[in-house]
Motif scaffolding. Structure first.
Motif, PDB file in Angstrom:
ATOM      1  N   LEU A 148       0.727  -1.223  -0.045  1.00  9.56           N
ATOM      2  CA  LEU A 148       0.085   0.033  -0.197  1.00  9.56           C
ATOM      3  C   LEU A 148       0.789   1.231   0.066  1.00  9.56           C
ATOM      4  CD1 LEU A 148      -2.983  -1.279   2.174  1.00  9.56           C
ATOM      5  CD2 LEU A 148      -2.867  -0.901   0.175  1.00  9.56           C
ATOM      6  N   PRO A 149       2.041   1.409   1.033  1.00  9.29           N
ATOM      7  CA  PRO A 149       2.578   2.695   0.855  1.00  9.29           C
ATOM      8  C   PRO A 149       3.372   2.850  -0.453  1.00  9.29           C
ATOM      9  CG  PRO A 149       3.054   1.598   2.772  1.00  9.29           C
ATOM     10  CD  PRO A 149       2.518   0.544   2.023  1.00  9.29           C
TER      11      PRO A 149
ATOM     12  N   TYR B 223       2.153   1.687  -3.624  1.00 11.71           N
ATOM     13  CA  TYR B 223       1.491   1.829  -4.559  1.00 11.71           C
ATOM     14  C   TYR B 223       1.080   3.217  -4.498  1.00 11.71           C
ATOM     15  CZ  TYR B 223      -3.263   2.297  -6.922  1.00 11.71           C
ATOM     16  OH  TYR B 223      -4.303   2.759  -7.347  1.00 11.71           O
ATOM     17  N   SER B 224       0.936   3.682  -3.252  1.00 10.59           N
ATOM     18  CA  SER B 224       0.727   5.141  -2.956  1.00 10.59           C
ATOM     19  C   SER B 224       1.306   6.022  -3.587  1.00 10.59           C
ATOM     20  CB  SER B 224       0.377   5.535  -1.509  1.00 10.59           C
ATOM     21  OG  SER B 224       0.148   6.972  -1.405  1.00 10.59           O
ATOM     22  N   VAL B 225       2.671   5.922  -3.628  1.00  9.69           N
ATOM     23  CA  VAL B 225       3.957   6.583  -4.166  1.00  9.69           C
ATOM     24  C   VAL B 225       3.853   6.439  -5.753  1.00  9.69           C
ATOM     25  CG1 VAL B 225       6.398   7.148  -4.184  1.00  9.69           C
ATOM     26  CG2 VAL B 225       5.180   6.688  -2.020  1.00  9.69           C
ATOM     27  N   LEU B 226       3.900   5.203  -6.123  1.00 11.21           N
ATOM     28  CA  LEU B 226       4.011   4.993  -7.700  1.00 11.21           C
ATOM     29  C   LEU B 226       2.892   5.699  -8.434  1.00 11.21           C
ATOM     30  CD1 LEU B 226       5.400   1.374  -7.348  1.00 11.21           C
ATOM     31  CD2 LEU B 226       6.625   3.187  -8.169  1.00 11.21           C
ATOM     32  N   GLU B 227       1.803   5.464  -7.638  1.00 14.26           N
ATOM     33  CA  GLU B 227       0.375   5.808  -8.374  1.00 14.26           C
ATOM     34  C   GLU B 227       0.463   7.355  -8.822  1.00 14.26           C
ATOM     35  OE1 GLU B 227      -2.467   7.308  -7.048  1.00 14.26           O
ATOM     36  OE2 GLU B 227      -3.535   7.174  -8.804  1.00 14.26           O
ATOM     37  N   ARG B 228       1.087   8.178  -7.839  1.00 20.29           N
ATOM     38  CA  ARG B 228       1.091   9.492  -7.972  1.00 20.29           C
ATOM     39  C   ARG B 228       2.252  10.182  -8.735  1.00 20.29           C
ATOM     40  NH1 ARG B 228       1.018   9.738  -2.269  1.00 20.29           N
ATOM     41  NH2 ARG B 228       3.010  10.649  -2.469  1.00 20.29           N
ATOM     42  N   GLN B 229       3.045   9.217  -9.327  1.00 28.51           N
ATOM     43  CA  GLN B 229       4.273   9.773 -10.157  1.00 28.51           C
ATOM     44  C   GLN B 229       3.726  10.339 -11.419  1.00 28.51           C
ATOM     45  OE1 GLN B 229       7.017   6.518 -10.839  1.00 28.51           O
ATOM     46  NE2 GLN B 229       8.167   6.906  -8.723  1.00 28.51           N
ATOM     47  N   ASP B 230       4.402  11.652 -11.653  1.00 30.31           N
ATOM     48  CA  ASP B 230       4.111  12.228 -13.079  1.00 30.31           C
ATOM     49  C   ASP B 230       4.555  11.512 -14.143  1.00 30.31           C
ATOM     50  OD1 ASP B 230       3.688  13.985 -14.977  1.00 30.31           O
ATOM     51  OD2 ASP B 230       4.976  15.604 -14.027  1.00 30.31           O
ATOM     52  N   GLU B 231       3.600  11.112 -15.197  1.00 23.39           N
ATOM     53  CA  GLU B 231       3.962  10.245 -16.382  1.00 23.39           C
ATOM     54  C   GLU B 231       4.621  11.286 -17.259  1.00 23.39           C
ATOM     55  OE1 GLU B 231       3.280   7.337 -17.109  1.00 23.39           O
ATOM     56  OE2 GLU B 231       2.036   6.731 -15.321  1.00 23.39           O
ATOM     57  N   SER B 232       4.646  12.539 -17.184  1.00 22.70           N
ATOM     58  CA  SER B 232       5.525  13.315 -18.102  1.00 22.70           C
ATOM     59  C   SER B 232       7.003  13.147 -17.825  1.00 22.70           C
ATOM     60  CB  SER B 232       5.038  14.644 -18.028  1.00 22.70           C
ATOM     61  OG  SER B 232       5.465  15.207 -16.777  1.00 22.70           O
ATOM     62  N   LEU B 233       7.398  12.570 -16.830  1.00 25.12           N
ATOM     63  CA  LEU B 233       8.728  12.649 -16.446  1.00 25.12           C
ATOM     64  C   LEU B 233       9.077  11.332 -17.286  1.00 25.12           C
ATOM     65  CD1 LEU B 233       9.045  13.276 -12.607  1.00 25.12           C
ATOM     66  CD2 LEU B 233       9.758  14.816 -14.670  1.00 25.12           C
TER      67      LEU B 233
ATOM     68  N   SER C 160      10.465   6.553  -6.179  1.00 28.23           N
ATOM     69  CA  SER C 160       9.691   5.692  -5.270  1.00 28.23           C
ATOM     70  C   SER C 160      10.278   5.384  -3.800  1.00 28.23           C
ATOM     71  CB  SER C 160       9.137   4.420  -5.917  1.00 28.23           C
ATOM     72  OG  SER C 160      10.382   3.700  -6.099  1.00 28.23           O
ATOM     73  N   LEU C 161      11.519   5.787  -3.539  1.00 25.53           N
ATOM     74  CA  LEU C 161      12.254   5.550  -2.385  1.00 25.53           C
ATOM     75  C   LEU C 161      11.390   5.869  -1.221  1.00 25.53           C
ATOM     76  CD1 LEU C 161      15.699   6.426  -3.418  1.00 25.53           C
ATOM     77  CD2 LEU C 161      14.811   3.971  -3.249  1.00 25.53           C
ATOM     78  N   PRO C 162      10.585   6.845  -1.106  1.00 24.49           N
ATOM     79  CA  PRO C 162      10.072   7.419   0.143  1.00 24.49           C
ATOM     80  C   PRO C 162       8.805   6.171   0.352  1.00 24.49           C
ATOM     81  CG  PRO C 162       9.983   9.392  -1.210  1.00 24.49           C
ATOM     82  CD  PRO C 162      10.532   8.133  -1.801  1.00 24.49           C
ATOM     83  N   GLY C 163       8.164   5.612  -0.434  1.00 17.36           N
ATOM     84  CA  GLY C 163       7.427   4.547  -0.219  1.00 17.36           C
ATOM     85  C   GLY C 163       7.972   3.097   0.057  1.00 17.36           C
ATOM     86  N   VAL C 164       9.051   2.971  -0.487  1.00 18.21           N
ATOM     87  CA  VAL C 164      10.108   1.894  -0.087  1.00 18.21           C
ATOM     88  C   VAL C 164      10.529   1.927   1.484  1.00 18.21           C
ATOM     89  CG1 VAL C 164      12.241   0.786  -0.485  1.00 18.21           C
ATOM     90  CG2 VAL C 164      11.134   1.385  -2.320  1.00 18.21           C
TER      91      VAL C 164
ATOM     92  N   ALA D 231       9.063  -0.445   4.202  1.00 21.08           N
ATOM     93  CA  ALA D 231       9.947  -1.358   4.967  1.00 21.08           C
ATOM     94  C   ALA D 231       9.851  -1.148   6.656  1.00 21.08           C
ATOM     95  CB  ALA D 231      11.380  -0.979   4.602  1.00 21.08           C
ATOM     96  N   LEU D 232       9.714   0.049   6.915  1.00 18.75           N
ATOM     97  CA  LEU D 232       9.563   0.514   8.536  1.00 18.75           C
ATOM     98  C   LEU D 232       8.597  -0.169   8.795  1.00 18.75           C
ATOM     99  CD1 LEU D 232      11.377   3.851   8.373  1.00 18.75           C
ATOM    100  CD2 LEU D 232      12.078   1.934   9.320  1.00 18.75           C
ATOM    101  N   LEU D 233       7.286   0.005   8.205  1.00 19.49           N
ATOM    102  CA  LEU D 233       5.928  -0.256   8.377  1.00 19.49           C
ATOM    103  C   LEU D 233       5.726  -1.765   8.837  1.00 19.49           C
ATOM    104  CD1 LEU D 233       3.393   1.392   8.944  1.00 19.49           C
ATOM    105  CD2 LEU D 233       2.563   0.885   6.894  1.00 19.49           C
TER     106      LEU D 233
END
Length: 299
Positions: A184-185, A187-197, A220-224, A228-230
């Motif tokens: 879930l964390p 997915y939350s980060v990857l789903e918000r990534q800017d497609e234009s990049l 995506s490292l913040p989600g990683v 991991a900590l969760l």
């Protein structure tokens, strides 16, 4: 223009602190006090007790009566150190496996059509609707020697495997139980990534792998870190999974605390193990809180 502080708003602001005081600070102080008490059979050891009516003299008497034998016993008995190291090993390896399994799942979900994403998210959280204990008991039915897995292998003409009452069984249970906390964390980060990049990286000549490695993964490292900590923090103190799937030979802190509380009736030792466990997890908890604050700031 600042709104005047009303009594109702003041009480609302105090609510989180009252909640933490009632459900975290008070239990922590109580467990810390028990870890410094004398052993009493069959009841929680409350001695020495602090008598506020005696003032500083009472406080000095209380301080002299504190007993550090539980912590000295933890240093002298190697089983506690082995339990800590074993718990950290299970949590670290389990977190690594969860990252390897959960990242492709989260990445695939984030690239699906919106309708399919909702269906896949529902499948990820669906196990939460069933009792955790029942789900772990279901794995016993699957992994035991005469269970469903070996029955399937026998039907396929393959030799049976021993995946019960050992370390692999604990890892299977940990990965199964904590997979949503990793997915879930991410997915939350990857789903918000800017497609234009991603399109810009492709226009500059990057292959799909190079685009993933140089753009998607760093973002995506913040989600990683959050996933991991969760997963790592609760896995260190896990009790149900190692007890039901790992058998008597598996050594983890949750089992050690349970044994001291309910088998040995040594409340100070159990409380000391719990206090040291919390002290061990303070650093990853602080890292997790800072990571969550960064995610909130980035939104």
């Amino acid at each position: 223009m600042t709104r005047p502080r009303t009594p109702r708003r003041g009480l609302a602001a105090l609510a989180p602190f009252l909640w933490l005081a009632a459900f975290f600070l008070f239990p922590f102080v109580l467990v810390a006090k028990l870890s410094l008490s004398d052993i009493a059979l069959a009841i929680p050891p409350y001695a020495p007790r602090l008598d506020p009516s005696e003032g500083l003299a009472g406080l000095a008497t209380f301080a002299r009566g504190l007993d550090f034998d539980a912590y000295r016993h933890m240093i002298e008995d190697g089983v506690y150190a082995a339990s800590y190291l074993s718990s950290l090993k299970f949590a670290a390896i389990g977190t690594g496996i969860l990252l390897l399994v959960g990242y492709p799942m989260a990445y695939g979900m984030s690239r699906c059509a919106p309708g399919m994403r909702q269906a896949l998210l529902m499948m990820v959280v669906l196990p939460f609707w069933t009792s955790f204990l029942i789900r772990i008991y279901a794995w016993i039915a699957i992994l035991k020697p005469e269970g469903l897995l070996n029955a399937l292998l026998a039907w396929l003409g393959l030799p049976p495997v021993a995946l019960m009452d050992n370390d692999p069984a604990v890892y299977i249970g940990l990965v199964y139980a904590y997979l949503p906390f990793m997915v879930l964390p991410l997915y939350s980060v990857l789903e918000r990534q800017d497609e234009s990049l991603l399109e810009a990286a492709a226009d500059l000549g990057c292959t799909r792998f190079e685009t993933f490695w140089r753009v998607t993964f760093p973002m995506s490292l913040p989600g990683v870190a959050a996933g991991a900590l969760l997963c790592f923090i609760p896995m260190v103190g896990e009790f149900v999974i190692p007890d039901l799937l790992g058998g008597s030979s598996t050594l983890m802190l949750g089992k050690t605390i349970w044994t001291e509380f309910f088998a040995n009736r040594d409340w100070p030792a159990a409380s000391a193990v719990a206090i040291i466990l919390l002290a061990t997890l303070i650093v990853p908890i602080i890292i997790y809180q800072r990571q969550q604050a960064r995610l909130l700031d980035a939104r």
